[in-house]
Design a protein around this motif. Structure first.
Motif, short mmCIF file in Angstrom:
data_model
loop_
_atom_site.label_atom_id
_atom_site.label_comp_id
_atom_site.label_asym_id
_atom_site.label_seq_id
_atom_site.Cartn_x
_atom_site.Cartn_y
_atom_site.Cartn_z
N LYS A 1 0.88 -1.31 0.18
CA LYS A 1 -0.05 0.03 0.00
C LYS A 1 0.86 1.22 -0.13
CE LYS A 1 -4.03 -1.99 2.58
NZ LYS A 1 -4.70 -2.05 3.62
N THR A 2 1.91 1.21 0.82
CA THR A 2 2.84 2.39 0.84
C THR A 2 3.50 2.65 -0.52
OG1 THR A 2 3.10 2.06 3.32
CG2 THR A 2 4.55 3.58 2.25
N GLY A 3 4.01 1.30 -0.74
CA GLY A 3 4.76 1.46 -2.19
C GLY A 3 3.91 2.32 -3.32
N ALA A 4 2.57 1.66 -3.27
CA ALA A 4 1.77 1.98 -4.49
C ALA A 4 1.24 3.41 -4.22
CB ALA A 4 0.16 1.28 -4.23
N THR B 1 2.17 7.95 5.67
CA THR B 1 1.75 8.75 4.38
C THR B 1 2.24 10.01 4.48
OG1 THR B 1 -0.39 9.22 5.83
CG2 THR B 1 -0.36 7.19 4.44
N GLY B 2 2.41 10.37 5.72
CA GLY B 2 3.14 12.13 5.59
C GLY B 2 4.59 11.91 5.14
N ASP B 3 5.30 10.98 5.60
CA ASP B 3 6.63 10.62 4.75
C ASP B 3 6.37 10.72 3.27
OD1 ASP B 3 8.07 10.69 7.11
OD2 ASP B 3 7.67 8.46 7.36
N ILE B 4 5.48 9.83 2.83
CA ILE B 4 5.42 9.62 1.46
C ILE B 4 4.85 11.18 0.69
CG2 ILE B 4 4.10 8.69 -0.44
CD1 ILE B 4 6.00 6.66 0.86
N ASP B 5 4.02 11.64 1.40
CA ASP B 5 3.63 12.87 0.81
C ASP B 5 4.72 14.15 0.72
OD1 ASP B 5 1.09 12.06 0.35
OD2 ASP B 5 0.34 12.80 2.22
N ASP B 6 5.59 13.96 2.19
CA ASP B 6 6.71 15.01 1.98
C ASP B 6 7.77 14.51 1.02
OD1 ASP B 6 5.62 16.35 4.17
OD2 ASP B 6 6.77 15.37 5.73
N THR B 7 7.92 13.37 0.52
CA THR B 7 8.85 12.95 -0.32
C THR B 7 8.47 13.30 -1.63
OG1 THR B 7 9.54 10.90 0.94
CG2 THR B 7 9.96 10.81 -1.48
N LEU B 8 7.25 13.24 -2.14
CA LEU B 8 6.48 13.72 -3.23
C LEU B 8 6.62 15.24 -3.48
CD1 LEU B 8 3.37 11.30 -3.62
CD2 LEU B 8 5.45 11.03 -5.03
N ASP B 9 6.74 15.80 -2.51
CA ASP B 9 6.66 17.32 -2.31
C ASP B 9 8.16 17.58 -2.70
OD1 ASP B 9 4.20 17.80 -1.80
OD2 ASP B 9 4.16 18.16 0.37
N ALA B 10 9.12 17.02 -2.39
CA ALA B 10 10.34 17.41 -2.54
C ALA B 10 10.80 16.71 -3.86
CB ALA B 10 11.50 16.44 -1.61
N MET B 11 10.14 15.78 -4.38
CA MET B 11 10.46 15.56 -5.77
C MET B 11 9.96 16.21 -6.90
SD MET B 11 10.14 11.17 -5.78
CE MET B 11 11.25 10.18 -5.42
N SER B 12 8.79 17.00 -6.34
CA SER B 12 8.20 17.78 -7.19
C SER B 12 8.96 18.86 -7.74
CB SER B 12 6.98 18.25 -6.75
OG SER B 12 5.96 19.17 -7.43
#
Length: 427
Positions: free
Chosen positions: A328-331, A410-421
């Motif tokens: 789920k986290t990976g998806a 989920t917060g880690d993933i969202d923060d990661t995606l913000d950084a990737m953006s």
């Protein structure tokens, strides 16, 4: 740019340690920089000596599947250490670990513990040669199986990262017994077996190569390897040091339904302590000393700390329904990355299975290390440093795989995606 204390430590390290590191990829040479030094790690994050904290997608290069310093491991290590850290004699945890591996991994009927993945692959190759009475071994370009002399030929991972695809110090006679073929090439395998099939002791491969990025087999490829090795009496060895207990309880072989003769394991089964293992068919494993003629030994093999810590991790993973949670986290991460690529008009290639992933900076399909070499390495470097500056730590090499843990929220993933953006806009 890393902090001043890390820079100072690295300068000192280079005076007493070759290259300042004890494993080449840690030197950051492939991203044209210097490494930071870690002070502590907890959950999904690591903190360097300059007190900067990062969301970590390396996870000790795979073992930290629960996250860093989970209470199940730290308490277990503490309790076991009170009774001794090494015995040089059998201990009960060895039996329980062996039974767990036999229960979880389809190919394993018996297993021998080692201290590292390199020891496991080295021992599996020796065993295959002893069992078959043959010398030649087939490996695949881009599949890395540790720094064993006869396997360090056109290797991936650290060898590629520090610019030495073949290592000095490996006698030519050793490498002459190793046949290196391109991964995912049916015809190359067929040609070798048509010519010298009766001389090949083993094929060794990462079923999902994870030291040249993260590469998948073509449809039917692993089945083809199983069929042709069976036909010629060749031992099929899956190196699942990275994928074992990571992509599924039983590794890649569970996912694809292809059962090798021998399997090499490590990383997750040690909970972050030094560990390795090789196991497989009982008739092959019974060729190992002390009951067989193939010698293998290790003073610290099966040591109580690694066995107890590894068992604690596997039990916690199973109790938490870990593989479903990791999927789920990976998806979530995958969906976010694919969305960002589309949003930014970037034609990059993304691979993921469960908690393992890799982003290739090319729109070309990735089937082997040659495809990986065609990616935009300069774009990767800019991406890496942009993420690091923003507190996200991925491997400092495009030839490495990313790892998610149960501690990633989920917060880690969202923060990661913000950084990737933000990072995608500077590459």
């Amino acid at each position: 740019m890393v902090g001043p204390l890390s820079q100072k430590l690295f300068a000192k390290a280079k005076t007493v340690i070759p290259g300042g590191v004890n494993s080449p990829v840690r030197a950051f040479k492939n991203v044209d920089g210097d490494p930071f030094f870690v002070r502590r790690a907890q959950g999904s994050r690591i903190t360097d000596v300059d007190d900067k904290t990062y969301i970590d997608y390396i996870g000790t290069w795979g073992p930290a599947i629960l996250g860093h310093s989970p209470i199940q491991l730290t308490q277990t290590i503490h309790e076991v250490a009170k009774d001794g850290v090494s015995f040089g004699a059998p201990c009960p945890w060895e039996i329980e670990m062996a039974q767990t591996i036999v229960d979880w991994v389809p190919s394993v009927q018996k297993v021998r513990m080692t201290n590292s993945g390199t020891e496991a692959t080295m021992s599996a190759i020796r065993l295959a040669r002893g069992f078959t009475g043959r010398d030649k071994v087939i490996k695949f370009d881009g599949c890395y199986h540790g720094h064993v002399d006869h396997l360090l030929v056109a290797a991936g991972s650290g060898a590629l990262t520090h610019g030495e695809p073949d290592s000095a110090g490996v006698p030519k006679d050793f490498s002459n017994q190793t046949i290196v073929l391109p991964y995912n090439d049916f015809e190359a395998i067929q040609t070798v077996f048509d010519s010298i099939g009766d001389q090949v002791a083993a094929i060794i491969l990462e079923p999902f190569p994870a030291n040249a990025g993260f590469v998948f087999p073509r449809e039917g490829y692993l089945e083809f390897l199983r069929e042709i090795t069976t036909k010629h009496g060749t031992v099929l060895i899956f190196d699942e040091v990275m994928t074992g207990f990571r992509v599924a309880k039983g590794g890649v072989q569970e996912l694809v339904g292809v059962t090798p003769d021998l399997t090499c394991m490590g990383k997750v089964i040690g909970g972050g302590l030094p560990v390795g293992a090789f196991g497989g068919r009982a008739d092959i494993m019974d060729c190992v000393a002390p009951i067989g003629p193939v010698y293998q030994a290790g003073t610290l093999s099966g040591n109580p700390l690694a066995m107890a810590a590894g068992l604690a991790q596997l039990k916690a993973l199973e109790a938490a329904d870990g593989y479903n949670q990791l999927e789920k986290t990976g998806a979530r991460l995958e969906a976010g990355i694919r969305g960002l690529l589309k949003e930014n008009g970037l034609d990059f290639t993304f691979h993921r299975v469960g908690s393992m992933f890799c982003l290739f900076f090319t729109g070309k399909e990735i089937w082997n290390v040659n495809d990986v070499n065609g990616a935009d390495m300069e774009a990767f470097k800019r991406f890496f440093w942009a993420l690091l500056d923003d507190g996200v730590y991925i491997a400092p090499s495009p030839y490495e795989t990313g790892f998610i843990s149960l501690a990633h929220s989920t917060g880690d993933i969202d923060d990661t995606l913000d950084a990737m953006s933000k990072a995608f806009k500077v590459i």
